[in-house]
Motif scaffolding. Sequence first.
Motif: not given
Length: 835
Positions: A292-315
């Motif tokens: 779960l930590t890695e999913l959230l970290m992946e959200s903020v470290l990923g490319p800006a184009e993925e911001d709106a579809v990341s696990p953190l955006a869903v949360l």
Amino acid sequence: MAKSSSLNVRVVEGRALPAKDVSGSSDPYCIVKVDDEVVARTATVWRSLSPFWGEEYTIHVPLDFHHLAFYVLDEDTVGRDDIIGKISLSKDAIAADPRGGRGAAPFSWADGIGVAMPTFAGIDSWINLSRVDPDAEVQGEICLDVQMLEDARGRCLRCHVLQARDLAPRDITGTSDPFARVFWGSQSLETSTIKKTRFPHWDEVLELREMPGSPAPLRVELWDWDMVGKNDFLGMVEFPPQVLQQNAPSGWFRLLPFPRAEEDSGGTLGAVRLKVRLIEDRILPSQHYQPLTELLMESVLGPAEEDAVSPLAVLEELTSGDCRQDLATKLVKLFLGQGLAGSFLDYLTRREVTRTTDPNTLFRSNSLASKAMEQFMKLVGMPYLHEVLKPVINRVFEEKKYMELDPCKMDLGRTRRISFKGAPSEEHVRDASLGLLTGYLGPIVDAIVGSVGRCPPAMRLVFKQLRQRVEERFPQAEHEDVKYLAISGFLFLRFFAPAILTPKLFDLRDQHADPQTSRSLLLLAKAVQSIGNLGQQLGQGKELWMAPLHPFLLQSISRVRHFLDQLVDVDGEEEAGGPVRALVAPSVIVREGYLLKRKEEPASLATRFAFKKRYFWLSGETLSYSKSPEWQMRSSIPVSHICAVERVDEGAFQLPHVMQVMTRGAAGGLHTAYLQCKNVNELNQWLSALRKASAPNPDKLASCHPGAFRSSRWTCCLQAERSAAGCSRTHSAVTLGDWSDPLDPDAEIQMVYRQLLLRRDQLRMKFQEDPNTDSSPEADAEKDSGATEGACPDALARKREAAGRLLEVLADLDRAHEEFQQREQQKAALGPLGH
């Protein structure tokens, strides 16, 4: 598996309280106790039978705590305060209330589907005050060793009464004269009476013979012996016959009042509105939270184009209201612990500015971005805030000057009462108030604009990223001020101004302000807010009476712009590191102020003169002190040497609000420093700060003496050996939650798991069963503004993928919790019965 337990308590208000003063009113305040230990005291509301307190506390408590009590008292200048009534809530009553969890049903660790879930329950209601019955005001424990024996004469019960601890004080001296009375069937025996102690040692064996008839329970009562009048009840324990036969009691047992029906005063003593929330979590080993930590970290470290579809955006889309506030706090702490707070806040900023079309509404809503930035400033910037504002706030409280610019609120008669020159005009009051306000505002603005070098680097980096994102989104010349307003909106409107308005909530003062000081603080906060808005709303709205301040405010705005330019002129990048446990460096001062310190082994000095005023500083490394803040010579106690921090009985030195800091030297010997605070709130704050600072220390003491060794014996238990074992339990687990709480990544991610667990069905419906359905307020706002975030089929598919990954992680954590719960149940079934 670690466990944690905390209480969120809000003492809101009272109503219909009885009048205790001859004036026909009362001066009520409320004391909060956890298992008979005072943890908080509200401010006194003078001359009111319907007081509003509005005070909130987070209390970290041990898992085995039993009850929470609220006592409402009437403060008296002369004599003892009058008790109005009390409310007592057992742990079971809090956990069972169906109104728990801010409207959600309470959860338990064994629900219908067998998945371990956290307890999340509480109370939010008006509760009638009950009368304080002395026989019900029991506390403490008794140590017994019971044996059932048989000989030629029949069965015999041998009750070894060893000692008791933390008994209620029944005498005016703050002690009791306890004795024990043992009942078995129709027989009874008594121990000797131990005078003037709440920690008696009897070590007496009482034997009672079984009489004909049905098996009888064993009851042990404790009483305070009185020479005149009847004895006072101290508490009792009772064991049914089956317990005596199967597993004879041996150990420490909590004293209980006589069983009786709860008396309802029928509202004759008034009522208090309380909000109490109990949160109990079982924390898994770290490796279970890694996915779960890695999913959230992946959200903020990923490319800006993925911001709106990341696990953190869903949360983010699943939370709202108070839950979003809690989530923001936990996520900020989680990313701080990972060294990625800047990346996390930059991710939220990108999402916020992307969906904002009108720059005037930027960060004005209670979005996750706004809440997270606000919590980040409180967590990281509190020492900075104190350094900037505390000197002027202290002046306002101490000087108590009358200030008012609003003609509708001016009290001309008040000014006449303190002057012999007759009644002044509104103009005179306004001019005098203007001079006083600018006399306070000037140092405030000077302190803020001169604080660039003292602002935490992490905050400066976050503000630099914020400004960059805003400039990219609104590059037009007509939006030149937006890059300033984005930062000042947080720093001035959500940090400095609220701290000026309510200093107690930001730990700038121990007590709330009186009405006159509150009005002065409100005027100062309004002025700082206007400066933070860069004067955009000056002369508008209903508060035209603020116009005399406008020249000063406009003069300050250019200085603030320059300050904001300097603030973001910082080099360096955030470094991602391993787990971080502290929000501030160990050398940073987390608490400071004057205390009275007892001199080392005072020789033939009266107790009162043995305590000397010293100025103390507490950091993560040392507790240091000197004669004054300016004094160069300092003595210090290493925090790593602290093994206990506890209250001291008032009778030890005939002084209130005394605590002891026990340390272990290099040779292993114990040394105790006695410190006196000025009131119960200051005592609780120092106790809490010292306990949290020393929490990682090994070899903490499990017991201590709540008295002092004087006249060749301990004042608490009367033992003659200085090295005698402590007679009372220590309370290291009881602390007040605040910005200085150590970071605990596992506890933070467990809370995120809890939020997802509460919304698992919503997650399935929203993103899997019907991905086109989105009725959230944010979604409606996005549709109205024409935002395209997540609108295309590809984006919806990626959101479904993110939701699916979150659901998989939830299922894995569910199984891990269930497995650990089953292991604990097996251990409990195999182990001996506890007492």
